[in-house]
Write a protein that holds these residues in place. Structure first.
Motif, mmCIF file in Angstrom:
data_model
loop_
_atom_site.group_PDB
_atom_site.id
_atom_site.type_symbol
_atom_site.label_atom_id
_atom_site.label_comp_id
_atom_site.label_asym_id
_atom_site.label_seq_id
_atom_site.Cartn_x
_atom_site.Cartn_y
_atom_site.Cartn_z
ATOM 1 N N MET A 265 -2.215 -2.821 12.257
ATOM 2 C CA MET A 265 -1.892 -1.906 13.384
ATOM 3 C C MET A 265 -2.809 -2.354 14.649
ATOM 4 S SD MET A 265 -1.799 2.293 14.575
ATOM 5 C CE MET A 265 -0.763 2.629 16.041
ATOM 6 N N GLU A 266 -2.295 -2.826 15.741
ATOM 7 C CA GLU A 266 -2.931 -3.306 16.985
ATOM 8 C C GLU A 266 -2.657 -2.380 18.111
ATOM 9 O OE1 GLU A 266 -3.485 -7.742 16.610
ATOM 10 O OE2 GLU A 266 -1.525 -7.369 16.558
ATOM 11 N N GLU B 244 -7.815 -4.974 28.525
ATOM 12 C CA GLU B 244 -9.267 -4.932 28.307
ATOM 13 C C GLU B 244 -9.514 -5.269 26.863
ATOM 14 O OE1 GLU B 244 -11.112 -2.228 30.704
ATOM 15 O OE2 GLU B 244 -10.393 -3.085 32.628
ATOM 16 N N ARG B 245 -8.861 -4.432 26.144
ATOM 17 C CA ARG B 245 -9.261 -4.184 24.754
ATOM 18 C C ARG B 245 -8.238 -3.961 23.733
ATOM 19 N NH1 ARG B 245 -14.234 0.002 22.612
ATOM 20 N NH2 ARG B 245 -14.382 -0.895 20.432
ATOM 21 N N THR B 246 -8.506 -4.569 22.570
ATOM 22 C CA THR B 246 -7.498 -3.962 21.312
ATOM 23 C C THR B 246 -8.061 -3.817 20.281
ATOM 24 O OG1 THR B 246 -5.891 -6.001 22.379
ATOM 25 C CG2 THR B 246 -5.855 -5.459 19.916
ATOM 26 N N TYR B 247 -7.743 -2.603 19.728
ATOM 27 C CA TYR B 247 -8.323 -2.118 18.363
ATOM 28 C C TYR B 247 -7.367 -2.738 17.241
ATOM 29 C CZ TYR B 247 -10.614 1.283 21.491
ATOM 30 O OH TYR B 247 -11.603 2.000 22.237
ATOM 31 N N SER C 188 -12.957 -1.426 13.203
ATOM 32 C CA SER C 188 -14.063 -1.731 13.861
ATOM 33 C C SER C 188 -14.361 -0.659 15.149
ATOM 34 C CB SER C 188 -14.178 -3.210 14.254
ATOM 35 O OG SER C 188 -13.132 -3.531 15.026
ATOM 36 N N GLY C 189 -15.488 -0.570 15.553
ATOM 37 C CA GLY C 189 -15.815 0.152 16.690
ATOM 38 C C GLY C 189 -15.800 1.722 16.657
ATOM 39 N N VAL C 190 -15.934 2.416 15.566
ATOM 40 C CA VAL C 190 -15.825 3.852 15.391
ATOM 41 C C VAL C 190 -16.802 4.363 14.511
ATOM 42 C CG1 VAL C 190 -13.366 3.909 15.811
ATOM 43 C CG2 VAL C 190 -14.025 3.731 13.693
ATOM 44 N N ILE D 125 -0.076 -1.867 28.171
ATOM 45 C CA ILE D 125 -0.491 -1.231 27.028
ATOM 46 C C ILE D 125 0.422 -1.461 25.753
ATOM 47 C CG2 ILE D 125 -0.872 1.341 26.185
ATOM 48 C CD1 ILE D 125 -1.750 1.912 28.975
ATOM 49 N N THR D 126 -0.359 -1.695 24.614
ATOM 50 C CA THR D 126 0.936 -1.958 23.720
ATOM 51 C C THR D 126 0.465 -1.322 22.269
ATOM 52 O OG1 THR D 126 -0.252 -3.928 22.961
ATOM 53 C CG2 THR D 126 1.598 -4.409 24.626
ATOM 54 N N SER D 127 1.395 -1.125 21.402
ATOM 55 C CA SER D 127 0.919 -0.789 19.980
ATOM 56 C C SER D 127 2.086 -1.395 19.121
ATOM 57 C CB SER D 127 1.159 0.855 20.017
ATOM 58 O OG SER D 127 1.150 1.103 18.537
ATOM 59 N N THR D 128 1.219 -2.048 18.166
ATOM 60 C CA THR D 128 2.321 -2.554 16.892
ATOM 61 C C THR D 128 1.929 -2.425 15.795
ATOM 62 O OG1 THR D 128 2.928 -4.551 18.558
ATOM 63 C CG2 THR D 128 3.226 -4.854 16.046
ATOM 64 N N VAL D 129 2.669 -1.795 14.788
ATOM 65 C CA VAL D 129 2.430 -1.799 13.343
ATOM 66 C C VAL D 129 3.179 -2.497 12.385
ATOM 67 C CG1 VAL D 129 2.146 -0.152 11.348
ATOM 68 C CG2 VAL D 129 1.915 0.585 13.946
ATOM 69 N N THR D 130 2.461 -3.693 11.774
ATOM 70 C CA THR D 130 3.303 -4.629 10.867
ATOM 71 C C THR D 130 2.876 -4.317 9.551
ATOM 72 O OG1 THR D 130 3.263 -6.454 12.619
ATOM 73 C CG2 THR D 130 3.411 -7.133 10.388
ATOM 74 N N THR D 131 3.789 -4.050 8.613
ATOM 75 C CA THR D 131 3.508 -4.064 7.128
ATOM 76 C C THR D 131 4.268 -4.856 6.364
ATOM 77 O OG1 THR D 131 3.552 -1.314 7.632
ATOM 78 C CG2 THR D 131 3.613 -1.995 5.552
ATOM 79 N N ASP D 132 3.515 -5.490 5.472
ATOM 80 C CA ASP D 132 4.088 -6.196 4.572
ATOM 81 C C ASP D 132 4.121 -5.656 3.123
ATOM 82 O OD1 ASP D 132 4.404 -8.422 6.193
ATOM 83 O OD2 ASP D 132 2.726 -9.401 5.738
ATOM 84 N N TYR D 133 5.124 -5.789 2.447
ATOM 85 C CA TYR D 133 5.544 -5.193 1.273
ATOM 86 C C TYR D 133 5.579 -6.269 0.005
ATOM 87 C CZ TYR D 133 6.893 -1.369 4.417
ATOM 88 O OH TYR D 133 6.916 -0.587 5.346
ATOM 89 N N ALA D 134 4.760 -6.118 -1.013
ATOM 90 C CA ALA D 134 4.785 -7.200 -2.028
ATOM 91 C C ALA D 134 4.985 -6.615 -3.468
ATOM 92 C CB ALA D 134 3.413 -7.769 -2.232
ATOM 93 N N ALA D 135 6.104 -7.254 -4.261
ATOM 94 C CA ALA D 135 6.520 -6.723 -5.444
ATOM 95 C C ALA D 135 5.355 -6.769 -6.409
ATOM 96 C CB ALA D 135 7.686 -7.642 -5.813
#
Length: 267
Positions: free
Chosen positions: A62-63, A68-71, A93-95, A230-240
């Protein structure tokens, strides 16, 4: 109005922004396919149902960020959707608490460390007792929550084949409505998104993509929102998985019930 929307998005930086563009036009929608066969929506729901009865390795990124900054938050592990069992590790990181281990066993979730408990003690909470506090964040990083949202995609279209981890898969694009975006959301989140929706005059556009391979398996999903910078992206990979997911509850002497879990790491 534009400034008001920008301020609303800035207030939601750790629960994402909203997006200004839609999925590209493709083939098929939620209605009947021209050939009389299954529609794009049918194919996506069938693949999600198949995944929801099996098990998969989970690799999620998740980004969240602005100019200025990306978590960057990662969630990795394995989950048996059919048996409601799984183990995950989340890192950010950063918390103050940058790593959390989690185990899902039936209706309970065990996690550590938990703020207020000794580092080696597990906290336990009912899986249904936790709500999402941030947009596009699953409560307790629950992979089933993501599947529930994907299952409610609207305006689904097939967008062609792409290679995902070396496997040919068809990308299906769609959108999530306001009810789906705030699914299992906390009162705070629902209030924030409700106000943002009022400013916009419509649902905040949230886009979803699902990649399905030739065997009908979901191999990747993406949820995304953008507003200005301002952006938010959640990428999920699923492996068998070739083996069942083995998870055992911690010893009772190492577990403390907790009433709530807060912070970006657990959602």
């Amino acid at each position: 109005m534009r400034r008001q929307l920008a301020l609303a998005a800035a207030a939601l930086i750790l629960c994402a922004g909203c997006s200004a563009g839609g999925p590209a036009a493709g083939t098929e929608g939620g209605g009947t396919d021209k050939s009389g066969g299954p529609t794009a929506t049918d194919r996506v729901r069938k693949a999600i149902d198949q995944l929801g009865r099996g098990a998969a390795g989970i690799d999620q990124v998740m980004e969240l960020g602005d100019a200025e900054r990306t978590y960057k938050l990662t969630v990795q592990g394995a989950f048996d959707f059919g048996a409601d069992r799984g183990r995950l590790a989340a890192d950010l990181s950063g918390v103050d608490i940058a790593h959390v281990d989690q185990m899902f066993i039936g209706g309970k979730v065990y996690l550590k460390p938990v703020d207020g408990l000794e580092p080696d003690r597990w906290g336990v909470i009912g899986r249904s007792d936790v709500h999402a506090n941030h947009v596009l964040r699953a409560p307790l990083n629950d992979p089933e929550h993501v599947l529930a949202q994907l299952d409610r995609m609207k305006e689904v279209s097939a967008e062609g084949e792409e290679k995902i981890r070396g496997v040919e898969a068809v990308r299906y694009a769609g959108v999530l409505d306001h009810e789906t975006v705030t699914l299992r959301g906390s009162e705070r989140l629902r209030g924030q998104m409700g106000k943002a929706r009022e400013l916009l005059g419509d649902d905040f556009p949230v886009f979803a993509d699902v990649w399905i391979d030739g065997r009908g398996r979901v191999v990747r999903s993406v949820l995304r929102m953008t507003m200005q910078d301002i952006t938010s992206t959640v990428t999920t990979d699923y492996a068998a998985l070739a083996k069942p997911v083995a998870v055992e509850a911690p010893d009772a002497g190492q577990v403390t019930p907790v009433g709530e879990v807060t912070g970006l790491l657990p959602g």
